[in-house]
Every structure is written in C-alpha cells, then in structure tokens.
Design a protein around this motif. Sequence first.
Motif, mmCIF file in Angstrom:
data_model
loop_
_atom_site.group_PDB
_atom_site.id
_atom_site.type_symbol
_atom_site.label_atom_id
_atom_site.label_comp_id
_atom_site.label_asym_id
_atom_site.label_seq_id
_atom_site.Cartn_x
_atom_site.Cartn_y
_atom_site.Cartn_z
ATOM 1 N N GLN A 39 0.826 -1.306 -0.167
ATOM 2 C CA GLN A 39 -0.039 -0.062 -0.110
ATOM 3 C C GLN A 39 0.923 1.199 0.019
ATOM 4 O O GLN A 39 1.599 1.513 0.924
ATOM 5 C CB GLN A 39 -0.899 -0.124 1.281
ATOM 6 C CG GLN A 39 -1.904 1.165 1.053
ATOM 7 C CD GLN A 39 -2.924 1.108 2.215
ATOM 8 O OE1 GLN A 39 -2.895 0.226 3.255
ATOM 9 N NE2 GLN A 39 -4.337 1.571 2.051
ATOM 10 N N PRO A 41 1.255 5.291 -0.217
ATOM 11 C CA PRO A 41 0.331 6.702 0.426
ATOM 12 C C PRO A 41 -0.672 7.149 -0.465
ATOM 13 O O PRO A 41 -0.534 7.229 -1.859
ATOM 14 C CB PRO A 41 1.285 7.778 0.564
ATOM 15 C CG PRO A 41 2.687 6.947 0.702
ATOM 16 C CD PRO A 41 2.557 5.734 -0.233
ATOM 17 N N GLY A 42 -1.981 7.261 -0.015
ATOM 18 C CA GLY A 42 -3.199 7.594 -0.983
ATOM 19 C C GLY A 42 -3.419 6.433 -1.819
ATOM 20 O O GLY A 42 -4.446 6.914 -2.701
ATOM 21 N N ALA A 91 6.197 1.687 -0.794
ATOM 22 C CA ALA A 91 5.045 1.228 -0.332
ATOM 23 C C ALA A 91 5.415 0.414 0.926
ATOM 24 O O ALA A 91 6.588 0.055 1.402
ATOM 25 C CB ALA A 91 4.125 0.494 -1.072
ATOM 26 N N GLN A 115 8.308 -1.096 5.760
ATOM 27 C CA GLN A 115 8.363 0.080 4.648
ATOM 28 C C GLN A 115 9.729 -0.018 3.639
ATOM 29 O O GLN A 115 10.684 -0.804 4.077
ATOM 30 C CB GLN A 115 8.660 1.359 5.581
ATOM 31 C CG GLN A 115 9.018 2.512 4.461
ATOM 32 C CD GLN A 115 7.601 2.922 3.706
ATOM 33 O OE1 GLN A 115 6.604 3.046 4.405
ATOM 34 N NE2 GLN A 115 8.026 3.060 2.487
ATOM 35 N N THR A 117 11.360 1.854 0.691
ATOM 36 C CA THR A 117 11.421 3.115 -0.079
ATOM 37 C C THR A 117 12.591 2.888 -0.987
ATOM 38 O O THR A 117 13.680 2.549 -0.750
ATOM 39 C CB THR A 117 11.829 3.904 0.873
ATOM 40 O OG1 THR A 117 10.796 4.211 2.027
ATOM 41 C CG2 THR A 117 11.896 5.464 0.065
#
Length: 120
Positions: A39, A41-42, A91, A115, A117
């Motif tokens: 998932q 962000p947003g 995500a 996380q 990145t």
Amino acid sequence: QVQLVESGGGLVQSGGSLRLSCAASGRTYQIITMAWYRQAPGKERELVARISSGGDTNYGDSANGRFTISRDNAKNTMYLEMNNLKPADTAVYYCNAQLQVSIEATIERWGQGTQVTVSS
C-alpha cells in the motif's frame, strides 16, 4: 492464532534489490495460502504475489516479472525477492495468510507491514 512478522524492508536506490521475509508462528498448520500486498500513500492496498501451500504462485500486475515469491514450509517463512526496484514500488509491504480454521471457515491474518522506499 497465527502471528506474522515481516522483515527486510528499507531504503534502496532505483534499480536495486531487496528480499522481504515473513515469519509465521502459532497455529501455522492452519495456513493455506500466503501473500504479499503493498500500500502506497493515498492508494489502495494491492496484491503483489500469492503462493499456496503447494507452491503454486500468482502475481499482481505490480510484480511485472521483477518479483519472485517463495515459501519455506519447514521454516514457516515466506519471501519476496524484488529486483530492479523503481520509485513506484515505494510502499508498505504487508504479509497476509489465509487460515483454515474449520472445515468450512477461513480467516485472514496480516502482519504489521514493512516499509520499502526506493529512491530515484
């Protein structure tokens, strides 16, 4: 109950690789399939890859031939090898397990997420 703990996330440069792990504990004999979701962000949570207890796999569009899911049933651990990572892969990655809790009933369990990145 089954507990799922992810590890292996972090910061990586574009084009790099990461290997995520998901260790299951508890009533692991109930586990049918395991999967990785992510998932951003947003965005909605999406399937990355799924693997059955017999090793059958299927991948979401996001995997795009760059990710490989595997599972070591003896260690109750699932892996996600991610290569050629892109910033769009940034995500939180979640481990998921489907459990057969009775003859007719299945439930899901989720890990806390790790996380990932990817910097450009």
